[in-house]
Write a protein that holds these residues in place. Structure first.
Motif, PDB file in Angstrom:
ATOM      1  N   MET A   1     -21.026  31.105 -88.685  1.00  0.00           N
ATOM      2  CA  MET A   1     -20.458  30.553 -89.903  1.00  0.00           C
ATOM      3  C   MET A   1     -19.004  31.024 -89.995  1.00  0.00           C
ATOM      4  SD  MET A   1     -21.716  31.062 -93.835  1.00  0.00           S
ATOM      5  CE  MET A   1     -23.200  30.168 -93.463  1.00  0.00           C
ATOM      6  N   THR A   2     -18.154  30.155 -90.493  1.00  0.00           N
ATOM      7  CA  THR A   2     -16.754  30.539 -90.640  1.00  0.00           C
ATOM      8  C   THR A   2     -16.590  31.508 -91.803  1.00  0.00           C
ATOM      9  OG1 THR A   2     -16.169  28.755 -92.162  1.00  0.00           O
ATOM     10  CG2 THR A   2     -16.001  28.273 -89.787  1.00  0.00           C
ATOM     11  N   ASP A   3     -15.555  32.341 -91.705  1.00  0.00           N
ATOM     12  CA  ASP A   3     -15.277  33.274 -92.798  1.00  0.00           C
ATOM     13  C   ASP A   3     -14.975  32.530 -94.090  1.00  0.00           C
ATOM     14  OD1 ASP A   3     -15.680  35.530 -91.226  1.00  0.00           O
ATOM     15  OD2 ASP A   3     -13.541  35.803 -90.787  1.00  0.00           O
ATOM     16  N   ASP A   4     -14.269  31.410 -93.992  1.00  0.00           N
ATOM     17  CA  ASP A   4     -13.928  30.642 -95.195  1.00  0.00           C
ATOM     18  C   ASP A   4     -15.174  30.192 -95.941  1.00  0.00           C
ATOM     19  OD1 ASP A   4     -11.211  30.903 -94.755  1.00  0.00           O
ATOM     20  OD2 ASP A   4     -11.000  28.933 -93.817  1.00  0.00           O
ATOM     21  N   LYS A   5     -16.161  29.712 -95.201  1.00  0.00           N
ATOM     22  CA  LYS A   5     -17.396  29.251 -95.846  1.00  0.00           C
ATOM     23  C   LYS A   5     -18.157  30.435 -96.448  1.00  0.00           C
ATOM     24  CE  LYS A   5     -21.450  26.409 -95.287  1.00  0.00           C
ATOM     25  NZ  LYS A   5     -22.187  25.484 -94.440  1.00  0.00           N
ATOM     26  N   LEU A   6     -18.184  31.542 -95.724  1.00  0.00           N
ATOM     27  CA  LEU A   6     -18.862  32.731 -96.217  1.00  0.00           C
ATOM     28  C   LEU A   6     -18.218  33.230 -97.510  1.00  0.00           C
ATOM     29  CD1 LEU A   6     -21.190  34.411 -94.827  1.00  0.00           C
ATOM     30  CD2 LEU A   6     -19.403  36.066 -94.343  1.00  0.00           C
ATOM     31  N   VAL A   7     -16.892  33.254 -97.531  1.00  0.00           N
ATOM     32  CA  VAL A   7     -16.159  33.677 -98.728  1.00  0.00           C
ATOM     33  C   VAL A   7     -16.447  32.742 -99.887  1.00  0.00           C
ATOM     34  CG1 VAL A   7     -13.836  33.873 -99.722  1.00  0.00           C
ATOM     35  CG2 VAL A   7     -14.340  34.916 -97.512  1.00  0.00           C
ATOM     36  N   ARG A   8     -16.416  31.457 -99.634  1.00  0.00           N
ATOM     37  CA  ARG A   8     -16.681  30.479-100.697  1.00  0.00           C
ATOM     38  C   ARG A   8     -18.080  30.675-101.282  1.00  0.00           C
ATOM     39  NH1 ARG A   8     -15.948  26.111 -97.975  1.00  0.00           N
ATOM     40  NH2 ARG A   8     -18.104  25.526 -97.690  1.00  0.00           N
ATOM     41  N   MET A   9     -19.067  30.857-100.418  1.00  0.00           N
ATOM     42  CA  MET A   9     -20.441  31.045-100.882  1.00  0.00           C
ATOM     43  C   MET A   9     -20.583  32.352-101.672  1.00  0.00           C
ATOM     44  SD  MET A   9     -22.435  29.747 -97.464  1.00  0.00           S
ATOM     45  CE  MET A   9     -24.033  30.320 -98.006  1.00  0.00           C
ATOM     46  N   ALA A  10     -20.009  33.438-101.169  1.00  0.00           N
ATOM     47  CA  ALA A  10     -20.089  34.727-101.872  1.00  0.00           C
ATOM     48  C   ALA A  10     -19.399  34.643-103.225  1.00  0.00           C
ATOM     49  CB  ALA A  10     -19.464  35.825-101.012  1.00  0.00           C
ATOM     50  N   ASN A  11     -18.265  33.964-103.273  1.00  0.00           N
ATOM     51  CA  ASN A  11     -17.545  33.816-104.538  1.00  0.00           C
ATOM     52  C   ASN A  11     -18.325  32.985-105.545  1.00  0.00           C
ATOM     53  OD1 ASN A  11     -15.450  35.408-103.651  1.00  0.00           O
ATOM     54  ND2 ASN A  11     -14.087  33.704-103.188  1.00  0.00           N
ATOM     55  N   GLN A  12     -19.043  31.976-105.086  1.00  0.00           N
ATOM     56  CA  GLN A  12     -19.869  31.173-105.992  1.00  0.00           C
ATOM     57  C   GLN A  12     -20.976  32.036-106.614  1.00  0.00           C
ATOM     58  OE1 GLN A  12     -21.025  28.043-103.271  1.00  0.00           O
ATOM     59  NE2 GLN A  12     -19.511  26.627-104.127  1.00  0.00           N
ATOM     60  N   ILE A  13     -21.583  32.870-105.807  1.00  0.00           N
ATOM     61  CA  ILE A  13     -22.641  33.757-106.311  1.00  0.00           C
ATOM     62  C   ILE A  13     -22.045  34.749-107.305  1.00  0.00           C
ATOM     63  CG2 ILE A  13     -24.292  35.556-105.640  1.00  0.00           C
ATOM     64  CD1 ILE A  13     -24.510  33.932-102.923  1.00  0.00           C
ATOM     65  N   ALA A  14     -20.895  35.314-106.965  1.00  0.00           N
ATOM     66  CA  ALA A  14     -20.237  36.270-107.864  1.00  0.00           C
ATOM     67  C   ALA A  14     -19.870  35.610-109.187  1.00  0.00           C
ATOM     68  CB  ALA A  14     -18.997  36.849-107.193  1.00  0.00           C
ATOM     69  N   THR A  15     -19.402  34.377-109.138  1.00  0.00           N
ATOM     70  CA  THR A  15     -19.042  33.656-110.362  1.00  0.00           C
ATOM     71  C   THR A  15     -20.248  33.507-111.276  1.00  0.00           C
ATOM     72  OG1 THR A  15     -17.249  32.475-109.270  1.00  0.00           O
ATOM     73  CG2 THR A  15     -18.143  31.472-111.265  1.00  0.00           C
ATOM     74  N   PHE A  16     -21.400  33.193-110.692  1.00  0.00           N
ATOM     75  CA  PHE A  16     -22.614  33.074-111.507  1.00  0.00           C
ATOM     76  C   PHE A  16     -22.962  34.410-112.152  1.00  0.00           C
ATOM     77  CE2 PHE A  16     -27.164  33.852-111.854  1.00  0.00           C
ATOM     78  CZ  PHE A  16     -27.481  32.910-112.823  1.00  0.00           C
ATOM     79  N   PHE A  17     -23.035  35.476-111.350  1.00  0.00           N
ATOM     80  CA  PHE A  17     -23.458  36.768-111.883  1.00  0.00           C
ATOM     81  C   PHE A  17     -22.431  37.370-112.835  1.00  0.00           C
ATOM     82  CE2 PHE A  17     -26.582  36.515-108.479  1.00  0.00           C
ATOM     83  CZ  PHE A  17     -27.716  36.924-109.160  1.00  0.00           C
ATOM     84  N   ALA A  18     -21.195  36.968-112.748  1.00  0.00           N
ATOM     85  CA  ALA A  18     -20.169  37.469-113.677  1.00  0.00           C
ATOM     86  C   ALA A  18     -20.476  37.049-115.107  1.00  0.00           C
ATOM     87  CB  ALA A  18     -18.789  36.972-113.259  1.00  0.00           C
ATOM     88  N   THR A  19     -21.215  35.960-115.276  1.00  0.00           N
ATOM     89  CA  THR A  19     -21.543  35.459-116.612  1.00  0.00           C
ATOM     90  C   THR A  19     -22.816  36.067-117.190  1.00  0.00           C
ATOM     91  OG1 THR A  19     -22.854  33.581-115.807  1.00  0.00           O
ATOM     92  CG2 THR A  19     -20.465  33.238-116.046  1.00  0.00           C
ATOM     93  N   GLN A  20     -23.521  36.872-116.385  1.00  0.00           N
ATOM     94  CA  GLN A  20     -24.788  37.444-116.817  1.00  0.00           C
ATOM     95  C   GLN A  20     -24.558  38.743-117.592  1.00  0.00           C
ATOM     96  OE1 GLN A  20     -27.628  35.495-116.278  1.00  0.00           O
ATOM     97  NE2 GLN A  20     -25.921  34.187-115.699  1.00  0.00           N
ATOM     98  N   PRO A  21     -25.478  39.091-118.490  1.00  0.00           N
ATOM     99  CA  PRO A  21     -25.281  40.264-119.340  1.00  0.00           C
ATOM    100  C   PRO A  21     -25.538  41.603-118.650  1.00  0.00           C
ATOM    101  CG  PRO A  21     -27.360  39.222-119.857  1.00  0.00           C
ATOM    102  CD  PRO A  21     -26.662  38.327-118.868  1.00  0.00           C
ATOM    103  N   ASP A  22     -26.035  41.603-117.430  1.00  0.00           N
ATOM    104  CA  ASP A  22     -26.358  42.857-116.751  1.00  0.00           C
ATOM    105  C   ASP A  22     -25.132  43.744-116.573  1.00  0.00           C
ATOM    106  OD1 ASP A  22     -29.046  42.055-116.415  1.00  0.00           O
ATOM    107  OD2 ASP A  22     -28.469  40.877-114.669  1.00  0.00           O
ATOM    108  N   ALA A  23     -25.352  45.030-116.637  1.00  0.00           N
ATOM    109  CA  ALA A  23     -24.249  45.989-116.538  1.00  0.00           C
ATOM    110  C   ALA A  23     -23.723  46.114-115.113  1.00  0.00           C
ATOM    111  CB  ALA A  23     -24.696  47.348-117.047  1.00  0.00           C
ATOM    112  N   ASP A  24     -24.597  46.229-114.135  1.00  0.00           N
ATOM    113  CA  ASP A  24     -24.156  46.433-112.757  1.00  0.00           C
ATOM    114  C   ASP A  24     -24.181  45.107-112.001  1.00  0.00           C
ATOM    115  OD1 ASP A  24     -23.350  47.428-110.359  1.00  0.00           O
ATOM    116  OD2 ASP A  24     -24.966  48.879-110.157  1.00  0.00           O
ATOM    117  N   LYS A  25     -23.181  44.316-112.248  1.00  0.00           N
ATOM    118  CA  LYS A  25     -23.118  42.967-111.675  1.00  0.00           C
ATOM    119  C   LYS A  25     -23.010  42.999-110.149  1.00  0.00           C
ATOM    120  CE  LYS A  25     -20.902  41.293-115.873  1.00  0.00           C
ATOM    121  NZ  LYS A  25     -22.005  40.758-116.562  1.00  0.00           N
TER     122      LYS A  25
END
Length: 67
Positions: A1-25
């Motif tokens: 997998m290309t690094d660009d695709k990996l970064v995009r996928m990881a960032n999408q997951i991070a964006t979702f969890f950034a909106t969650q109320p959990d303390a240790d995102k």
């Protein structure tokens, strides 16, 4: 997998969890990556983060360091 695709996928997951109320995102993102990404993808992301993680959302970068 290309690094660009990996970064995009990881960032999408991070964006979702950034909106969650959990303390240790970062831990939640890391847990998701552990549950749903294969070991090769996690290893690639960890290596990419160790080299600076250019383009990774700060939350994704923190999670990658936990893998």
């Amino acid at each position: 997998m290309t690094d660009d695709k990996l970064v995009r996928m990881a960032n999408q997951i991070a964006t979702f969890f950034a909106t969650q109320p959990d303390a240790d995102k970062a831990a939640k993102v890391a847990a998701h990556l552990t549950d749903f990404w294969d070991p090769a993808m996690r290893a690639q992301l960890s290596a990419y983060a160790a080299q600076g993680g250019t383009g990774l959302d700060p939350l994704a970068l923190d999670a990658a360091k936990l893998l």
